[in-house]
Design a protein around this motif. Structure first.
Motif, PDB file in Angstrom:
ATOM      1  N   VAL A 376       0.843  -1.210   0.000  1.00 55.90           N
ATOM      2  CA  VAL A 376       0.000   0.000   0.000  1.00 55.90           C
ATOM      3  C   VAL A 376       0.878   1.260   0.000  1.00 55.90           C
ATOM      4  CG1 VAL A 376      -1.583   1.345   1.455  1.00 55.90           C
ATOM      5  CG2 VAL A 376      -2.023  -1.078   1.031  1.00 55.90           C
ATOM      6  N   ALA A 377       1.908   1.253   0.851  1.00 54.67           N
ATOM      7  CA  ALA A 377       2.762   2.447   0.965  1.00 54.67           C
ATOM      8  C   ALA A 377       3.490   2.759  -0.337  1.00 54.67           C
ATOM      9  CB  ALA A 377       3.771   2.244   2.090  1.00 54.67           C
ATOM     10  N   ASP A 383      -2.788   6.503  -9.300  1.00 59.38           N
ATOM     11  CA  ASP A 383      -3.166   5.306 -10.052  1.00 59.38           C
ATOM     12  C   ASP A 383      -2.760   4.052  -9.260  1.00 59.38           C
ATOM     13  OD1 ASP A 383      -4.079   3.704 -12.073  1.00 59.38           O
ATOM     14  OD2 ASP A 383      -2.327   3.984 -13.366  1.00 59.38           O
ATOM     15  N   PRO A 384      -3.341   3.902  -8.079  1.00 58.58           N
ATOM     16  CA  PRO A 384      -2.866   2.816  -7.205  1.00 58.58           C
ATOM     17  C   PRO A 384      -3.364   1.436  -7.630  1.00 58.58           C
ATOM     18  CG  PRO A 384      -4.709   3.962  -6.182  1.00 58.58           C
ATOM     19  CD  PRO A 384      -4.453   4.664  -7.479  1.00 58.58           C
ATOM     20  N   GLY A 385      -2.635   0.418  -7.175  1.00 60.73           N
ATOM     21  CA  GLY A 385      -3.064  -0.954  -7.409  1.00 60.73           C
ATOM     22  C   GLY A 385      -4.038  -1.396  -6.324  1.00 60.73           C
ATOM     23  N   VAL A 386      -4.458  -2.662  -6.429  1.00 59.83           N
ATOM     24  CA  VAL A 386      -5.460  -3.207  -5.503  1.00 59.83           C
ATOM     25  C   VAL A 386      -4.793  -4.256  -4.612  1.00 59.83           C
ATOM     26  CG1 VAL A 386      -7.653  -4.461  -5.366  1.00 59.83           C
ATOM     27  CG2 VAL A 386      -7.236  -2.884  -7.271  1.00 59.83           C
ATOM     28  N   LEU A 387      -5.082  -4.174  -3.323  1.00 59.15           N
ATOM     29  CA  LEU A 387      -4.566  -5.176  -2.389  1.00 59.15           C
ATOM     30  C   LEU A 387      -5.607  -6.269  -2.178  1.00 59.15           C
ATOM     31  CD1 LEU A 387      -2.469  -6.114  -0.222  1.00 59.15           C
ATOM     32  CD2 LEU A 387      -3.731  -4.697   1.416  1.00 59.15           C
ATOM     33  N   ILE A 388      -5.206  -7.519  -2.447  1.00 57.33           N
ATOM     34  CA  ILE A 388      -6.054  -8.668  -2.087  1.00 57.33           C
ATOM     35  C   ILE A 388      -5.440  -9.261  -0.825  1.00 57.33           C
ATOM     36  CG2 ILE A 388      -6.882 -10.949  -2.797  1.00 57.33           C
ATOM     37  CD1 ILE A 388      -6.708 -10.030  -5.692  1.00 57.33           C
ATOM     38  N   MET A 423     -11.174  -3.470 -11.736  1.00 53.75           N
ATOM     39  CA  MET A 423     -11.638  -2.352 -10.894  1.00 53.75           C
ATOM     40  C   MET A 423     -11.331  -0.982 -11.513  1.00 53.75           C
ATOM     41  SD  MET A 423     -10.870  -1.731  -6.870  1.00 53.75           S
ATOM     42  CE  MET A 423     -11.503  -3.298  -6.310  1.00 53.75           C
ATOM     43  N   GLU A 424     -12.374  -0.142 -11.523  1.00 57.43           N
ATOM     44  CA  GLU A 424     -12.230   1.217 -12.059  1.00 57.43           C
ATOM     45  C   GLU A 424     -11.267   2.015 -11.189  1.00 57.43           C
ATOM     46  OE1 GLU A 424     -13.518   2.402 -14.727  1.00 57.43           O
ATOM     47  OE2 GLU A 424     -14.924   0.787 -15.219  1.00 57.43           O
ATOM     48  N   LYS A 425     -10.668   3.008 -11.835  1.00 60.57           N
ATOM     49  CA  LYS A 425      -9.678   3.832 -11.122  1.00 60.57           C
ATOM     50  C   LYS A 425     -10.286   4.528  -9.895  1.00 60.57           C
ATOM     51  CE  LYS A 425      -6.325   7.310 -12.440  1.00 60.57           C
ATOM     52  NZ  LYS A 425      -5.748   7.894 -13.630  1.00 60.57           N
ATOM     53  N   ALA A 426     -11.503   5.034 -10.039  1.00 60.55           N
ATOM     54  CA  ALA A 426     -12.109   5.780  -8.926  1.00 60.55           C
ATOM     55  C   ALA A 426     -12.211   4.897  -7.681  1.00 60.55           C
ATOM     56  CB  ALA A 426     -13.485   6.296  -9.328  1.00 60.55           C
ATOM     57  N   GLU A 427     -12.591   3.653  -7.879  1.00 64.52           N
ATOM     58  CA  GLU A 427     -12.712   2.749  -6.727  1.00 64.52           C
ATOM     59  C   GLU A 427     -11.332   2.388  -6.164  1.00 64.52           C
ATOM     60  OE1 GLU A 427     -15.026  -0.852  -7.299  1.00 64.52           O
ATOM     61  OE2 GLU A 427     -14.556  -1.534  -5.248  1.00 64.52           O
ATOM     62  N   ARG A 428     -10.392   2.205  -7.075  1.00 64.53           N
ATOM     63  CA  ARG A 428      -9.031   1.885  -6.606  1.00 64.53           C
ATOM     64  C   ARG A 428      -8.484   3.014  -5.750  1.00 64.53           C
ATOM     65  NH1 ARG A 428      -5.508   1.805 -10.845  1.00 64.53           N
ATOM     66  NH2 ARG A 428      -6.970   1.905 -12.575  1.00 64.53           N
TER      67      ARG A 428
END
Ligand code: ADQ
Length: 468
Positions: A376-377, A383-388, A423-428
């Motif tokens: 996350v950091a 334009d962040p990625g998604v953490l599962i 996942m859309e950018k806004a949600e990311r």
């Protein structure tokens, strides 16, 4: 704080400070703590000698005073590879099937704790506070008290505390838990582990909860609390903009043009859920033929604890599984999976995380899991990625905006991968902001300060044992 902070852990390995730190969240966190307070880091040197001498080696490493002692080969066998890593580690991670119960391990564990106490005791001054770390050293306070040490001593457990019914599988579990009552404060990663500990004490030690955080058991009292460990978020943020991190990010971007990178970074350990994760990725490829060429999964997993058979076995199984996935799906110009067993510098890791659209962190059990926080950091806020994230990592309690999964289910992992990639950018961005806020606020300094403060605030609590 008037006196010094004495940190005790099995291994003493302060980072050199040049970004080339050793693996293990613990080392990073402790070095950060010791730089803030004047103090000593005491523990095993990592070397063995023919006979134990108790000779101390004191040196300054990266601004930290390290005091180390060598152990005997038999200590390594019985205490480190034995009781710590063949008995307590599997049991506390709910792998009773892998736990070995052997009285020789038990004896070795007690012997080393006694040796540590005898070597450490002369270093302790009346104003010092002592902070002991992790499952290797649970009985250390008991040994120190036997030598007359009256200072405040705290203990922090980095791994889960298991449910009561799991804990009682350990022969002599009562003796082990009773020895924890020689500390002034025992800290856990989460309230869930704290509750499991309390439940044990209530059921097995004629215990009572006097008030939240104060337990009676074995006729004595003990302060307990939850102190979720964090990362050095500020340092990570600085590191991710370093030239080396940027170079690594660019390199990873170049090998994934037109593709999304999915990354996993773990010590090679059966608790990290690697087999299920590999199967989850395989299921994702099977079910989504149209997305196959759009992804590359990179799993970095340096080998650890190689002397323990269970670790050799899991490595073999993972080698086979990674080969099978590539054999099944690769084409002449493309392979979906990269399996890498080496260490990277932290700044390089930051670059790798930054390049990854998905961080896949799916331990079957994990005290906290710092990789989730590092991922996350390292993200680009725009334009962040998604953490599962596994719901069974301690970190899941603080990181509810990740996509939480049951790590035992490859199908659930496959579904989460699909969702993350779409996942859309806004949600990311929305999810990332909430996660980053927590990771920055509840960082390693907050963890350290909360624990040390609770331990100091506890000054008057060394009262004679209460008899009930
Ligand atoms: P670990 O089980 O080691 O720690 P984790 O918290 O994920 O697990 O920390 C691993 C650390 O090692 C991270 O800082 C990561 O960056 C680093 N690392 C992993 N692979 C690496 C590689 N290839 N090269 C370089 N660095 C690498 C134990 C508990 C956890 C708990 C921590 C801290 O098991 O649950 O979070 O202690 O309390």
């Amino acid at each position: 704080m008037s006196g010094r902070l004495i940190v005790v852990s099995n291994r003493v390995n302060p980072p050199s400070g040049d970004g080339e730190e050793s693996v293990g969240g613990l080392a990073m966190a402790l070095a950060a703590a010791l730089k803030e307070y004047s103090g000593i880091w005491f523990g095993w040197s990592g070397k063995t000698t023919e006979t134990f001498t108790g000779e101390l080696n004191v040196q300054k490493v990266g601004g930290v005073t390290a005091a180390t002692v060598d152990l005997e080969e038999i200590d390594l066998e019985e205490y480190y590879n034995g009781y710590a890593n063949k008995t307590l580690w599997p049991l506390f991670h709910y792998r009773n099937d892998l736990a070995a119960f052997d009285r020789a391990f038990d004896k070795g564990y007690m012997r080393v704790n006694c040796r540590f106490a005898e070597t450490l005791a002369p270093l302790i001054r009346p104003d010092d506070i002592v902070w002991v770390h992790d499952y290797h050293l649970i009985p250390l306070a008991k040994e120190l008290r036997a030598l007359g040490i009256k200072n405040r001593i705290g203990f922090f457990l980095h791994i889960p505390w298991p449910a009561h019914q799991v804990m009682v599988n350990l022969p002599r579990h009562r003796q082990l838990v009773e020895s924890m009552f020689d500390y002034d404060l025992v800290g856990f990663q989460t309230a869930e582990y704290q509750q499991a500990f309390e439940e044990y004490v209530l059921n097995e030690a004629e215990g009572a909860l006097v008030r939240p955080g104060l337990l009676m058991g074995f006729g004595r009292r003990l302060e307990v609390g939850a102190f979720p460990i964090g990362i050095d978020a500020a340092d990570f943020a600085r590191m991710k903009t370093s030239a080396r991190a940027r170079r690594m990010r660019d390199l990873m971007m170049a090998c994934t043009v037109f593709r999304h990178l999915i990354v996993g970074v773990d010590r090679l350990d059966y608790s990290k859920g690697l087999e299920e994760r590999f199967l989850g990725f395989e299921a994702f490829l099977q079910r989504n033929p149209d997305m196959r060429r759009e992804v590359l999964m990179l799993q970095i997993a340096p080998v650890s604890r190689e002397a323990v058979e269970a670790y050799q076995e899991i490595r073999g199984r993972l080698d086979a599984l990674s080969g099978r996935i590539n054999g099944e799906f690769a084409d002449v110009d493309w392979a979906p999976f990269r399996w890498v067993n080496r260490n990277y510098r932290r700044d390089e890791l930051a670059g790798i995380y930054a390049a990854a659209r998905v961080g896949l962190v799916t331990p079957l059990r994990d005290g906290m899991n710092l990789v989730a926080k590092e991922y996350v950091a390292a993200q680009d806020p725009d334009d962040p990625g998604v953490l599962i994230l596994s719901r069974f990592a301690g970190a899941a309690l603080q990181m509810q905006d990740a996509l939480l999964v049951n790590p035992n289910s490859p199908e659930e992992i496959a579904d989460a991968l699909k969702r993350a990639l779409a996942m859309e950018k806004a949600e990311r961005v929305r999810r990332w902001r909430a996660l980053f806020e927590t990771v920055s606020r509840e960082d390693v300094s907050a963890w350290r300060d909360a624990f040390v403060k609770a331990l100091e605030g506890n000054a008057e609590s060394r009262r004679p044992a209460l008899v009930v």
